[in-house]
Write a protein that holds these residues in place. Structure first.
Motif, mmCIF file in Angstrom:
data_model
loop_
_atom_site.group_PDB
_atom_site.id
_atom_site.type_symbol
_atom_site.label_atom_id
_atom_site.label_comp_id
_atom_site.label_asym_id
_atom_site.label_seq_id
_atom_site.Cartn_x
_atom_site.Cartn_y
_atom_site.Cartn_z
ATOM 1 N N UNK A 38 -4.448 54.531 -11.683
ATOM 2 C CA UNK A 38 -4.253 55.185 -10.390
ATOM 3 C C UNK A 38 -3.203 56.281 -10.474
ATOM 4 N N UNK A 39 -2.119 56.028 -11.209
ATOM 5 C CA UNK A 39 -1.089 57.052 -11.376
ATOM 6 C C UNK A 39 -1.626 58.265 -12.131
ATOM 7 N N UNK A 40 -2.467 58.020 -13.130
ATOM 8 C CA UNK A 40 -3.064 59.110 -13.901
ATOM 9 C C UNK A 40 -3.970 59.967 -13.020
ATOM 10 N N UNK A 41 -4.843 59.316 -12.269
ATOM 11 C CA UNK A 41 -5.771 60.041 -11.394
ATOM 12 C C UNK A 41 -5.004 60.775 -10.297
ATOM 13 N N UNK A 42 -3.983 60.138 -9.752
ATOM 14 C CA UNK A 42 -3.174 60.777 -8.715
ATOM 15 C C UNK A 42 -2.449 61.997 -9.276
ATOM 16 N N UNK A 43 -1.969 61.912 -10.507
ATOM 17 C CA UNK A 43 -1.320 63.050 -11.148
ATOM 18 C C UNK A 43 -2.265 64.221 -11.320
ATOM 19 N N UNK A 44 -3.495 63.929 -11.748
ATOM 20 C CA UNK A 44 -4.503 64.985 -11.891
ATOM 21 C C UNK A 44 -4.807 65.605 -10.530
ATOM 22 N N UNK A 45 -4.999 64.767 -9.526
ATOM 23 C CA UNK A 45 -5.287 65.267 -8.184
ATOM 24 C C UNK A 45 -4.164 66.165 -7.674
ATOM 25 N N UNK A 46 -2.923 65.739 -7.862
ATOM 26 C CA UNK A 46 -1.784 66.521 -7.389
ATOM 27 C C UNK A 46 -1.685 67.859 -8.116
ATOM 28 N N UNK A 47 -1.952 67.865 -9.420
ATOM 29 C CA UNK A 47 -1.901 69.105 -10.189
ATOM 30 C C UNK A 47 -2.994 70.077 -9.734
ATOM 31 N N UNK A 48 -4.197 69.559 -9.519
ATOM 32 C CA UNK A 48 -5.302 70.408 -9.067
ATOM 33 C C UNK A 48 -5.002 70.971 -7.680
ATOM 34 N N UNK A 49 -4.502 70.123 -6.778
ATOM 35 C CA UNK A 49 -4.176 70.596 -5.437
ATOM 36 C C UNK A 49 -3.056 71.628 -5.457
#
Length: 105
Positions: A51-62
């Motif tokens: 979840x932390x990995x996916x959230x990190x990717x999402x935050x970077x893309x946003x």
């Protein structure tokens, strides 16, 4: 299933409407269940890391999207639309109050 049946019988708009409603309702339900049990789910180390990995990717893309001109234009448009909606609502309330007031003779 009923939505698909309606589409098959030629009631396309009704069937699509029901499918859209069903998908929306299931999304909201799953989201609520996840938020209710998120802390317990994060006790599994592998799931917390994922979840932390996916959230990190999402935050970077946003973060990258928010820097674009298109995002800024969309935010400006959304703010203008919200302001226009508030102004229209204020005008309608004023009109309703004017209609409800008894006329002075």
């Amino acid at each position: 299933m009923v939505g698909l049946l309606w589409i098959g019988e030629g009631l396309i708009l009704r069937g699509l409407g029901l499918l859209a409603f069903a998908y929306g309702a299931s999304f909201v339900l799953v989201e609520r269940i996840y938020h209710a049990g998120r802390d317990k789910l994060r006790t599994y180390h592998w799931l917390a890391v994922s979840l932390d990995f996916v959230t990190g990717i999402r935050d970077a893309v946003l973060a990258n999207l928010r820097k674009t001109r298109a995002w800024q234009m969309a935010e400006t448009t959304a703010r203008a639309a919200a302001h226009s909606a508030r102004a229209s609502l204020h005008w309608m309330k004023a009109q309703m109050q004017r209609i409800r007031r008894p006329r002075q003779a």
